[in-house]
Enzyme design. Sequence first.
Site, PDB file in Angstrom:
ATOM      1  N   ASP A  61       0.872  -1.156   0.000  1.00 46.65           N
ATOM      2  CA  ASP A  61       0.000   0.000   0.000  1.00 46.65           C
ATOM      3  C   ASP A  61       0.921   1.221   0.000  1.00 46.65           C
ATOM      4  O   ASP A  61       2.133   1.099   0.193  1.00 46.65           O
ATOM      5  CB  ASP A  61      -0.889  -0.039   1.247  1.00 46.65           C
ATOM      6  N   ASP A  94      -0.177   5.078   1.096  1.00 45.50           N
ATOM      7  CA  ASP A  94      -0.426   5.971   2.228  1.00 45.50           C
ATOM      8  C   ASP A  94      -0.319   5.224   3.551  1.00 45.50           C
ATOM      9  O   ASP A  94      -0.891   4.137   3.714  1.00 45.50           O
ATOM     10  CB  ASP A  94      -1.827   6.585   2.131  1.00 45.50           C
TER      11      ASP A  94
END
Length: 274
Positions: free
Chosen positions: A10, A12
């Site tokens: 991922d 963020d």
Amino acid sequence: MTNNIVIVFDFDKTIIDCDSDNWLIDELGFTDLFNQLLPTMPWNSVMDKMMMEFHSNGITIEEIEKVLQRIPIHHRIIPAIKSAHALGCDLRIVSDANMFYIETILKHLGISEYFTEINTNPGYVNQEGRVRISPYHDFNKASHGCNNVCPPNMCKGLIIDKIQNSIFEEDSKRFIYLGDGAGDYCPSLRLRERDFVMPRKNFPVWDLICKDPSLVKAEIHGWSDGEELEQVLMNLINKIMMEEHVQFISSDCKLQTLSSPVLVSLPKAVSVRP
């Protein structure tokens, strides 16, 4: 050096240490307007609207890029990415940010070339000099059909399915998935027993997994910050590489030739299973 490890990050709060949308909005002074718009439309649509507001207020692409280049990142994340790449891992990104943010930040950090693929919401600068952001799944035309806690614009589980199906001899690949948010729960459910999931401790994906860890087939290894992310990730890579090569070497030879980082005791999988 090559191996059979695919690492999916991922972006963020995993690669970077904050939410890129919130960082940009807060740094440019548009927090109040964002909070007013958020209840009226999906997050992805709000961000496209915010880009129009930036443009209307005379904020240039260069100013947006400078704000993104100041985004916080833990000092051990880049070394972890470089080490994993040097060991032959296939590094990919699956993110609910957007391509404009991610490419801007990765280029500034000097790590763009370490990733073979980025799956995220389209983000680009149009002819008017405004950033446009659109959904990965066009929910205005059709739903992605996932019944998990995925936002309407992106089901990361479907993206993981696509990655798995696109890799030649996928059955020989071992996946490590790292994430923090609720949207990272669905892809965690798509992993197999031979895979690993690294949820960020005390973040939404961690809480969802802990509710019923038996639903997750992959081995679970939590992390709290960039330093622990690096440690856990490197240990898992070494663990997989040891397992891949153990059939070719004797037990005595293995103990003599392993480097010291490999001999460090591997952290236990989180004890959340019943």
